[in-house]
Design a protein around this motif. Structure first.
Motif, short mmCIF file in Angstrom:
data_model
loop_
_atom_site.label_atom_id
_atom_site.label_comp_id
_atom_site.label_asym_id
_atom_site.label_seq_id
_atom_site.Cartn_x
_atom_site.Cartn_y
_atom_site.Cartn_z
N ALA A 38 -9.03 -0.40 -0.95
CA ALA A 38 -7.92 0.53 -1.07
C ALA A 38 -7.36 0.83 0.32
N TYR A 39 -6.07 0.58 0.52
CA TYR A 39 -5.42 0.70 1.83
C TYR A 39 -4.50 1.92 1.87
N THR A 40 -4.53 2.59 3.01
CA THR A 40 -3.56 3.63 3.31
C THR A 40 -3.02 3.37 4.72
N GLU A 41 -1.72 3.12 4.82
CA GLU A 41 -1.08 2.87 6.11
C GLU A 41 -0.46 4.17 6.62
N LEU A 42 -0.67 4.46 7.91
CA LEU A 42 -0.16 5.69 8.51
C LEU A 42 0.57 5.36 9.82
N ASP A 43 1.55 6.18 10.17
CA ASP A 43 2.26 5.98 11.43
C ASP A 43 1.55 6.74 12.54
N ALA A 44 2.16 6.74 13.72
CA ALA A 44 1.54 7.37 14.89
C ALA A 44 1.30 8.85 14.69
N ALA A 45 2.10 9.49 13.86
CA ALA A 45 1.94 10.92 13.61
C ALA A 45 0.97 11.22 12.49
N GLY A 46 0.41 10.18 11.86
CA GLY A 46 -0.53 10.38 10.79
C GLY A 46 0.11 10.52 9.43
N GLU A 47 1.42 10.23 9.34
CA GLU A 47 2.10 10.30 8.06
C GLU A 47 1.90 9.01 7.27
N VAL A 48 1.68 9.13 5.95
CA VAL A 48 1.45 7.98 5.09
C VAL A 48 2.74 7.20 4.90
N THR A 49 2.66 5.87 5.19
CA THR A 49 3.83 5.00 5.01
C THR A 49 3.68 4.04 3.84
N ASP A 50 2.46 3.78 3.41
CA ASP A 50 2.27 2.87 2.28
C ASP A 50 0.85 3.06 1.74
N VAL A 51 0.73 2.88 0.42
CA VAL A 51 -0.57 2.92 -0.26
C VAL A 51 -0.64 1.74 -1.22
N TYR A 52 -1.70 0.96 -1.14
CA TYR A 52 -1.86 -0.19 -2.02
C TYR A 52 -3.34 -0.57 -2.09
N ALA A 53 -3.66 -1.51 -2.97
CA ALA A 53 -5.04 -1.97 -3.14
C ALA A 53 -5.05 -3.49 -3.22
N ARG A 54 -6.19 -4.07 -2.84
CA ARG A 54 -6.36 -5.52 -2.91
C ARG A 54 -7.67 -5.84 -3.63
N PRO A 55 -7.63 -6.15 -4.93
CA PRO A 55 -8.84 -6.61 -5.63
C PRO A 55 -9.20 -8.03 -5.19
N ARG A 56 -10.47 -8.36 -5.36
CA ARG A 56 -10.97 -9.68 -4.99
C ARG A 56 -12.03 -10.10 -5.99
N GLU A 57 -11.92 -11.33 -6.51
CA GLU A 57 -12.91 -11.89 -7.42
C GLU A 57 -13.31 -13.27 -6.88
N GLY A 58 -14.60 -13.46 -6.73
CA GLY A 58 -15.08 -14.72 -6.19
C GLY A 58 -16.26 -15.26 -6.95
N GLU A 59 -16.39 -16.58 -6.95
CA GLU A 59 -17.51 -17.24 -7.62
C GLU A 59 -17.87 -18.48 -6.83
#
Length: 822
Positions: A357-378
């Motif tokens: 789960a990702y949260t991107e923030l700028d220099a002031a600590g403000e949230v600029t983007d929220v997203y997730a990256r699932p991964r499945e491997g075998e």
């Protein structure tokens, strides 16, 4: 090459189909035919009564190896049969009596029987109301060139080889299963004195599927002689499997289950009749592990100011499972000749499911983007390894010639699917990517080794080894940027062929002179390799010399000094050579360097060993100098595949020096406590030379304690603990690492069975932290693993337990004589 595995398998099956009713003389105790024998009676000097149960061991004076033995019967007699022509001596021991060592005895075709007559033992002062004798191999044996650890004693509740190695001094196993020796991952792992059938990441899975019940002992060899393969900068870890049953049939069974998804099954069967010896093991192991952590990134500008932040929370689960089969079949063709077939088949698989789960923030600590990256491997891997060997012995342990042919084939099929889920629309899949790896590795090895002793004090070893390896690997990347189901090939798809051949000859001379033992050797190798891409290749040929030497001085039976030297090599792996980018995650990229040179290490080690009534102490200062050292280079400002990423690649730096001290001790207090402890401290200095300014200068240390408390004659408690201090490297720092386990073991059915209950990581300390970066970016990585597991293991042995014939040091130390154990 396609026909070779079929021929190898046919020869193995033909060997197994030979009639089991055939008989040959001179094959171990109880063999059919007129094999040599030593007989006699053992009585007490006072009164002349038979000493029932006294231990009779037949030793070879040439290399101080136990050949066979017997136990004194009710009438005082003993009889050791099946001895081949040669020179032996007999040691007779019994609690309450002084030990007896006979003069050297000669067994020959003209005089196959030697009678010691009546041996009278002198009583020794022993105060005990009741004595119960259980003959077992000691947990730790210290030899001039190696330390040997009995698996059954150091890791009684282990389920696989990885868990066994976690309990051995000087060896560390990280949370991913990577093995290191004295803090150095460049260590060679061998099985029965030969390179393990797989390497790299596949070796991790192989060790996790190799059942502990198949292991006999672990040998730690920090400065190997020129007779050994020079791979492994830090030395060799040799895993010796159980084999060579002496007589009759034996069977062992191991069952285990845990509170988490973890269970295992192991079985072994041994049979010896006439000229045939068969030993087979099977193991099944499956376990799962949950983890959680962070991967936070801090991007920096001029003056160290923060430009932006990424907060990444990671959670997932890994599941591992597989089957392992080993089979050793020996046929004694004649008094001098023996054929051996050794087969290893290993199937292993793993699955990974994780969510970042990702949260991107700028220099002031403000949230600029929220997203997730699932991964499945075998991942599914299979290894087939078969060795055919022929050995001729003119004189046991003193004059013999062995030849072997080995074929190895391993496959690796890896599939990984990952995608991006926007925070605003959690059901939408974007930037989907599917990675497929299809790899096939084939390797042929021919080896011939000759050993001859001259007199009682000198020995010559010489040999040849030729190997050829070919790896074919395809990496396919498909992308679906918009999540529409339309997959397109990526430019990161690639394929390569890697070929490597090594031709080597060696010679080692050993000589004993009074209280000194000397050994010198030289190995010469010619290596050629070719890393070939679709439109470009990178050939590399080179010649190397690997000298070795060891001197020991033994001023008394309890003290020994040692000086050893060895030269080693590490050839870069294909992952380090492959120049195509491999994304470990969307922000970290791995890129190889096909122009890497091998790195060489010259190692010098001193040694002091002292033994006494309460145990032993070994102090081993060491120094290692590595030239053309391979180190990773981090670029925090790279752009690959239109992404701003941190790339990791490799370069040969100028040199690296490390030095430190290894301290190992064994101790026991009466009948109720025994254990061992180790302490290791070393400093590593890396100089980047003119290639780069990258350098390091760091000190780290580690310690391990293993203690066993006898709560009753059949109940014991074992506690083990390992700690590694924080460790700095060229671009960052690793945190400390801790590992603890407690094992309660109950012996049942006259020691034929044991029940063990192990609590792993009782304090929830398993995990790690890493801080790495430069003036542009700093990354913080943390992982915590759900490793607190309660494991119940049941082991049962039916029939006569297998007796492994391996060189051991006699209780009073070796006589003066040439040669070191190999």
């Amino acid at each position: 090459m396609i026909r070779i595995p079929f021929v190898s398998l046919v020869l193995f099956l033909l060997a197994g189909a030979l009639p089991a009713t055939a008989q040959q003389p001179g094959r171990g105790p109880g063999a059919q035919g007129p094999g040599g024998e030593i007989a006699g009676r053992v009585v007490a000097e006072e009164g002349g009564e038979p000493i029932v149960g006294a231990s009779v061991a037949v030793w070879s004076p040439a290399d101080q190896a136990i050949v066979s033995g017997d136990v004194v019967k009710g009438d005082g007699s003993f009889r050791v049969q099946g001895l081949t022509p040669g020179t032996y001596y007999v040691r007779i021991t019994s609690i309450g009596y002084e030990s007896h060592r006979s003069a050297d005895l000669t067994i020959s075709p003209a005089s196959p029987r030697s009678d010691l007559g009546t041996v009278s033992l002198v009583s020794a002062a022993v105060q005990a109301d009741e004595i119960e004798v259980t003959v077992e191999r000691p947990a730790v044996m210290i030899a001039p060139d190696r330390n040997v650890y009995a698996v059954r004693e150091v890791a009684p509740a282990a389920t696989n080889a990885t868990e066994v190695l976690e309990n051995v001094p000087s060896i560390q196993v990280d949370t991913d299963g990577r093995v290191s020796l004295r803090g150095n991952e460049n260590v060679a792992v061998q099985i029965n004195g030969r390179p393990a059938p797989v390497r790299g990441d596949q070796l991790i899975g192989f060790l996790q599927q190799l059942p502990a019940n198949a292991l006999d002992r672990i040998e730690v060899i920090p400065t190997p002689s020129a007779a050994h393969d020079p791979e492994g900068m830090a030395g060799i870890i040799n895993i010796v499997l159980k084999q060579n049953t002496d007589l009759g049939t034996s069977f062992g069974l191991t069952l285990g289950a845990a509170t988490e998804e973890r269970y295992n099954l192991g079985a072994n069967v041994g049979h010896q009749q006439g000229p045939f010896t068969l030993f087979t093991t099977y193991g099944f192991n499956r376990f799962g592990r949950e983890y959680e952590g962070i991967n936070d990134r801090r991007r920096l500008g001029a003056g160290g100011g923060i430009l932006s932040l990424t907060e990444q929370d990671v959670a997932g689960e890994n599941t591992f499972g597989g089957h392992n089969l080993t089979n050793t079949l020996e046929y004694k063709v004649s008094e001098r000749d023996a054929l051996t077939s050794t087969l290893v088949m290993n199937f292993r698989g793993s699955e990974e499911n994780s969510l970042s789960a990702y949260t991107e923030l700028d220099a002031a600590g403000e949230v600029t983007d929220v997203y997730a990256r699932p991964r499945e491997g075998e991942d599914d891997s299979f290894t087939f390894d078969h060795t055919l060997a022929w050995r001729r012995s003119w004189e046991p342990q003193r004059h013999f010639w062995s030849n072997e042919f080995r074929f190895n084939r391993s496959t690796d099929d890896d599939s990984t699917l990952l995608w991006r889920v926007p925070g605003a629309t959690p059901t939408l899949q974007l930037e989907r990517e599917n990675n497929e790896v299809d790899a096939v590795n084939r390797e042929l090895t021919l080896q011939s080794d000759y050993t001859r002793a001259f007199g009682e004090n000198s020995k010559l070893e010489a040999g040849y080894k030729g190997s050829f390896r070919r790896l074919e690997r395809e990496f396919t990347v498909l992308e679906d940027e918009l999540g529409t189901g339309v997959w397109t090939p990526s430019d990161r798809s690639n394929a390569f062929d890697f070929e490597e051949g090594v031709q080597a000859v060696y010679g080692v001379v050993s000589h004993g002179a009074g209280r000194f033992q000397l050994q010198g050797g030289l190995r010469a190798e010619y290596a050629s390799q070719d890393f070939a891409l679709t439109d470009e290749s990178f050939p590399h040929d080179y010649t190397s010399l690997f000298p070795s030497g060891i001197v020991t001085y033994k001023p008394s039976e309890t003290t020994e000094y040692k000086l050893a030297y060895s030269r080693r090599v590490r050839r870069p792996g294909t992952q380090e050579l492959n120049p195509f980018p491999t994304f470990m995650d969307p922000q970290n990229v791995f890129i190889g360097n096909p122009e890497l040179d091998p790195e060489y290490t010259d190692a010098v080690e001193l040694g002091y060993t002292r033994s006494g009534d309460f145990g032993s102490l070994q102090i081993s200062p060491f120094y290692r100098h590595t030239s053309d050292i391979i180190r990773f280079i981090v670029d925090t400002d790279a752009v690959i595949d239109d992404r701003e990423v941190t790339s990791v690649t490799f370069e040969n730096l100028a040199n690296s020096d490390s030095w430190g001290t290894d301290v190992n001790g064994t101790f026991e207090i009466g009948e109720w406590f025994n254990g061992f402890a180790s302490f290791n401290i070393f400093k590593q200095v890396t100089d980047g030379g003119s290639v780069t300014s990258l350098a390091s200068d760091a000190v780290t240390w580690s310690t391990r304690v293993n203690g066993t408390f006898a709560l009753s004659p059949t109940l014991s408690l074992q506690a083990t603990s390992f700690y590694r201090a924080p460790m700095e490297f060229e671009t960052g720092k690793f945190s400390s690492f801790k590992m603890t386990s407690l094992t309660l073991r109950q012996r049942l059915f006259e020691n034929r069975a044991t029940v063990s209950l192990r609590l792993n990581d009782p304090f929830k300390q398993m995990g790690f932290k890493v801080e790495a970066g430069d003036e542009n970016l700093v990354q913080f990585t943390e992982r915590a693993f759900n490793s607190r597991v309660l494991q119940l293991t049941f082991q049962y042995n039916f029939g006569r337990a297998p007796r492994v014939r391996q060189p051991q040091q006699p209780p009073d130390g070796p006589d003066t004589g040439g040669g070191f154990p190999q």
